[in-house]
Design a protein around this motif. Structure first.
Motif, short mmCIF file in Angstrom:
data_model
loop_
_atom_site.label_atom_id
_atom_site.label_comp_id
_atom_site.label_asym_id
_atom_site.label_seq_id
_atom_site.Cartn_x
_atom_site.Cartn_y
_atom_site.Cartn_z
N GLY A 73 -0.11 -0.38 90.97
CA GLY A 73 1.05 -1.42 91.73
C GLY A 73 2.01 -2.06 91.34
N ALA A 74 2.49 -1.07 89.56
CA ALA A 74 3.61 -1.13 88.91
C ALA A 74 3.98 -0.38 89.60
N PHE A 75 4.95 -0.09 88.82
CA PHE A 75 6.24 0.85 88.93
C PHE A 75 7.43 0.94 88.11
N HIS A 76 8.04 2.26 88.07
CA HIS A 76 9.92 2.11 87.34
C HIS A 76 10.55 1.92 88.57
N VAL A 77 12.33 1.15 88.52
CA VAL A 77 13.36 0.71 88.98
C VAL A 77 13.63 1.57 88.11
N ARG A 78 15.16 2.50 88.75
CA ARG A 78 16.09 2.60 88.25
C ARG A 78 16.82 2.40 86.87
N ASN A 79 16.78 3.44 86.24
CA ASN A 79 17.31 3.24 84.86
C ASN A 79 18.83 3.05 84.84
N ASP A 80 19.91 3.29 83.94
CA ASP A 80 20.62 3.64 84.04
C ASP A 80 21.38 4.78 83.52
N LEU A 81 20.72 6.03 83.40
CA LEU A 81 20.66 6.91 84.28
C LEU A 81 20.45 7.34 85.38
N GLY A 82 20.09 6.18 85.70
CA GLY A 82 19.39 7.34 87.19
C GLY A 82 17.94 7.54 87.54
N TRP A 99 20.77 -0.48 80.47
CA TRP A 99 19.23 -0.38 80.47
C TRP A 99 18.83 0.78 80.82
N HIS A 100 17.70 0.63 79.44
CA HIS A 100 16.80 1.88 79.15
C HIS A 100 15.50 2.32 80.12
N TRP A 101 14.96 0.51 80.18
CA TRP A 101 13.73 0.98 81.05
C TRP A 101 13.22 -0.48 82.14
N GLY A 102 12.38 0.15 82.82
CA GLY A 102 12.18 -1.30 83.90
C GLY A 102 10.45 -0.66 84.55
N VAL A 103 10.19 -1.80 84.50
CA VAL A 103 8.53 -1.92 84.55
C VAL A 103 8.59 -2.94 85.37
N VAL A 104 8.28 -2.83 86.85
CA VAL A 104 7.62 -4.51 87.83
C VAL A 104 6.80 -4.27 88.40
N ASN A 105 6.13 -5.46 88.50
CA ASN A 105 4.78 -5.69 89.22
C ASN A 105 3.39 -5.43 88.17
N LEU A 106 3.37 -5.15 86.95
CA LEU A 106 2.22 -5.11 86.73
C LEU A 106 1.55 -6.93 87.02
N PRO A 107 0.19 -6.30 86.97
CA PRO A 107 -1.10 -7.22 87.27
C PRO A 107 -0.89 -8.15 86.57
N VAL A 108 -1.06 -9.61 87.02
CA VAL A 108 -0.90 -10.84 85.10
C VAL A 108 -2.55 -9.91 85.09
N ASP A 109 -3.49 -9.31 84.83
CA ASP A 109 -4.23 -9.13 83.59
C ASP A 109 -4.27 -8.14 82.74
N VAL A 110 -3.00 -7.39 83.09
CA VAL A 110 -2.50 -6.70 82.19
C VAL A 110 -1.60 -7.08 81.30
N THR A 111 -2.46 -6.69 80.00
CA THR A 111 -1.29 -7.43 78.86
C THR A 111 -1.00 -6.38 77.75
N ASP A 112 -1.27 -5.34 78.55
CA ASP A 112 -0.21 -3.61 77.00
C ASP A 112 -0.06 -2.90 77.47
N LEU A 113 0.42 -2.15 76.62
CA LEU A 113 1.33 -0.39 78.03
C LEU A 113 0.75 0.38 76.91
N PRO A 114 0.41 1.86 76.78
CA PRO A 114 -0.03 2.40 75.96
C PRO A 114 1.81 2.83 75.48
N THR A 115 1.63 3.48 74.66
CA THR A 115 2.71 4.73 74.04
C THR A 115 2.87 5.74 75.21
N GLY A 116 4.14 5.82 75.64
CA GLY A 116 4.01 7.06 76.57
C GLY A 116 3.80 6.35 77.92
#
Length: 177
Positions: free
Chosen positions: A105-114, A77-94
């Protein structure tokens, strides 16, 4: 020890069928090689993602990046973002740099490097090309009941009960050697 082994199956074909919608990126193209910016040794930068056509019942989104071809029984697992609000329909580079780069309201969870952010492609030198599944999950609840210390395996378990539809964009990468 060699890395000669069969190619892992498409992980999302092993899950119960759900609806689909569309995800696009100005940084990566489906079926093509990841650019250096999304590679750990060269940029380690999460790609721009936009999505549309998700079910009307969607209440939030989860974004993940998974490599089923890593030489482990569980992929990587390289990346995880949870709880993105329903009105968010894009994430910018970076956006994978830190929680400060995410919508409220959104946040990252641990990837497999911790870590808590995006980790770029880093397949072992000489291994076959790895597939990187960038997936947006349309979720039927406003928030998954996980915190930032959750693993992406735990997030995926929760998604099994709350995913209405998925949008997938898959790119590849191999390290010469």
């Amino acid at each position: 020890m060699g890395l000669d082994r069969p190619v892992a199956p498409d992980p999302y074909r092993l899950l119960p069928e759900v609806g689909s919608f569309t995800v696009t990126s100005s940084d990566i193209r489906h079926g093509e090689t990841l650019p250096d910016a999304q590679v750990a040794a060269h940029g380690d930068t999460s790609p721009q993602l936009s999505w549309r056509g998700f079910p009307e019942a969607t209440r939030s989104f989860v974004v993940t990046c998974f490599d089923p071809d890593a030489p482990t029984p569980s992929g990587f697992w390289h990346w995880g973002v949870v709880n993105l609000p329903v009105d968010v329909t894009d994430l910018p580079t970076g956006a994978g740099a830190s929680d400060d780069t995410l919508p409220a309201g959104a946040f990252h969870v641990r990837n497999d490097l911790g870590g808590h952010g995006f980790t770029g492609a880093a397949p072992p030198p000489g291994d076959h090309p790895h597939r990187y599944y960038f997936v947006v999950h349309a979720v039927d609840v406003p928030r998954l009941e996980v915190d930032g210390e959750a693993s992406l395996a735990v997030v995926s378990f929760n998604l099994a009960f709350h995913t209405l539809a998925r949008a997938e964009l898959t790119a590849t990468y191999a390290t010469s050697g």
